[in-house]
Enzyme design. Sequence first.
Site, PDB file in Angstrom:
ATOM      1  N   HIS A 137       0.849  -1.186   0.000  1.00  0.00           N
ATOM      2  CA  HIS A 137       0.000   0.000   0.000  1.00  0.00           C
ATOM      3  C   HIS A 137       0.888   1.240   0.000  1.00  0.00           C
ATOM      4  O   HIS A 137       1.692   1.437   0.913  1.00  0.00           O
ATOM      5  CB  HIS A 137      -0.903   0.005   1.237  1.00  0.00           C
ATOM      6  CG  HIS A 137      -1.814   1.194   1.323  1.00  0.00           C
ATOM      7  ND1 HIS A 137      -2.783   1.451   0.389  1.00  0.00           N
ATOM      8  CD2 HIS A 137      -1.878   2.203   2.219  1.00  0.00           C
ATOM      9  CE1 HIS A 137      -3.422   2.553   0.715  1.00  0.00           C
ATOM     10  NE2 HIS A 137      -2.888   3.037   1.820  1.00  0.00           N
ATOM     11  N   LYS A 158      -0.586  10.742   1.165  1.00  0.00           N
ATOM     12  CA  LYS A 158       0.307  10.184   0.147  1.00  0.00           C
ATOM     13  C   LYS A 158      -0.108  10.624  -1.260  1.00  0.00           C
ATOM     14  O   LYS A 158       0.727  11.062  -2.061  1.00  0.00           O
ATOM     15  CB  LYS A 158       0.306   8.654   0.230  1.00  0.00           C
ATOM     16  CG  LYS A 158       0.772   8.096   1.565  1.00  0.00           C
ATOM     17  CD  LYS A 158       0.830   6.589   1.546  1.00  0.00           C
ATOM     18  CE  LYS A 158      -0.523   5.941   1.339  1.00  0.00           C
ATOM     19  NZ  LYS A 158      -1.450   6.195   2.459  1.00  0.00           N
TER      20      LYS A 158
END
Length: 312
Positions: A137, A158
Amino acid sequence: MVKLTEFIDKMKLEILTPEVDVTHIKLSQPDINRPALQMAGYFKHFDSARVQVIGFVEYTYMEEMSEEQKRIQYDKLMSYKIPCIVFSRSLLPDPIFMDIAQKYNIPILGTKMSTAGLIAESTRWLNVKMAPCITVHGVLVDVYGEGVLITGESGIGKSEAALELVRRGHRLVTDDVVELRKVSDETLVGSAPDITKHLIELRGIGIVDVKALFGASSVKNTQQVDMVIKLEEWDKDREYDRLGLEQEYTEFLGNKVVCYTLPIRPGRNLAVICETAAANHRQKKMGYNAAQELYTRVQNSLARKREEEEDE
């Protein structure tokens, strides 16, 4: 395992035996074999599971064989379970070779490529396709040529950092899910699953097509992973590294990758920090370490002070 049809399409190979069904054949070995010794009759340690490539040297040897030798050696060669035989440099097999290939249902392929070029490109592509693979991930971005894998808890920022990096001229490889392949003991290559390729999820906005918005130059299909940036919530009680003298690492598929932990708090520009981390990492690979330079300066300054005190 890689389908032979994929290999044929990738290498742009010509099928010389259209009557042989290639759709069910799969390649299990990334290495290539040139059956020169086998043509001479030596079959000990013959790795028949590899793609067999016949170049100019093997071809000229085959031309000098008598018809009886050809029938014996060709039959023995193709009695093994060979996935395919490729003739390079536009060379064409003789009728005896084609007859025995049809007898054993061995696909015969041809290409204009040189033997060395075909072997190099085939080995590189097959190694990537057959490499051990895991999914992690995170977000993978190409920053100044460095593959930066940004990880952290869901919702920490992110994707927003990746989008800002794209706006600043860098290239997105994948968002949310990263497929990592161990190409060698030193190299990890990241790519995007086909279903999420070139897409970014932004909470509150939804799915964004980076390629459609920013153009083809803003995306990339694969990228070597050179460093990891781990984002985490700022913890005032934790002592964070402020010099960078000691390198931290994280491990994927047995390969160690340099890892930097970035504490997140309001006001920090993640894109600029990621850019700086990538540029600094690149500089270290070129032989310059700013932290080590500072340490050297401090040691020299202390040495000079001690000398001055001794002179007094």
